[in-house]
Motif scaffolding. Structure first.
Motif: not given
Ligand code: IMP
Ligand code: MG
Length: 177
Positions: A43-55
């Motif tokens: 999940x490292x890739x998904x987590x990094x991408x998801x986290x950067x889109x959170x506001x």
């Protein structure tokens, strides 16, 4: 690209879905602080991408588990190789995994974290391989449902290979289990 890789979700399709999920999560947790728990390694890739889109304000923790396939009892099946560092008592927690297969990993990790008294415990998964489910898992945020095919890329591996692919592909004609 290797002959046996069939692309299911390209980079753009994944990016759009991650953006959608992040928007929904940001809305649902508006005014709150979120602890993301990334289930390593997949999940490292998904987590990094998801986290950067959170506001919303978010922190990240990492857990690594090893599963012993074969047993039907999740708690006897899973060994914690690396636990999170933070105390999650009274906090809003979102478990992040790229794929839910039998559900054993998530079911076990969920019950472990539930015992630590978080305010809430949600699950975000990019891929749901529903036909393989053995244990019920309540997936709060789901990207795509997929059929029973072994997939690699975007963090997911086969023998530690392919995690670096920016897309998700089915790996055909290999004996995987
Ligand atoms: P579960 O406990 O059976 O749900 O398995 C979940 C874990 O198995 C995921 O976090 C992945 O690491 C791995 N896994 C399950 N299906 C696949 C797949 O199709 N490709 C790569 N890894 C997979
Ligand atoms: Mg793996």
């Amino acid at each position: 690209m290797a002959d046996n890789l069939v692309i299911l979700f390209d980079e753009q399709t994944i990016g759009k879905k991650v953006e959608e999920l992040a928007l929904q999560i940001s809305r649902d947790y508006a005014g709150k602080e979120l602890v993301l728990i990334c289930i390593l390694k997949g999940a490292f890739t998904f987590t990094a991408d998801l986290m950067r889109q959170l506001t919303i304000p978010a922190t990240v923790e990492f857990i690594q588990v090893a599963s012993y396939r074969g047993s039907m009892v999740a708690s006897q099946d899973l060994v914690i190789k690396q636990d999170i560092v933070a105390d999650i008592k009274g906090r809003h927690v979102l478990l992040v995994d790229t794929i839910i297969d039998t559900g054993k990993t998530l079911a076990c990790v969920c019950s472990m974290f539930r015992n630590r008294g978080p305010s809430s415990l949600g699950v975000a998964a990019l891929l749901d391989k529903k036909p393989r489910r053995i244990l019920y898992v309540d997936i709060t945020y789901c990207g795509f449902e997929i059929p029973d095919r072994f997939v690699v890329g975007y963090g997911l591996d086969f023998n530690e290979q392919y995690r670096n692919l920016p897309y998700i592909a089915a790996l055909d004609a290999v004996d995987l289990r």
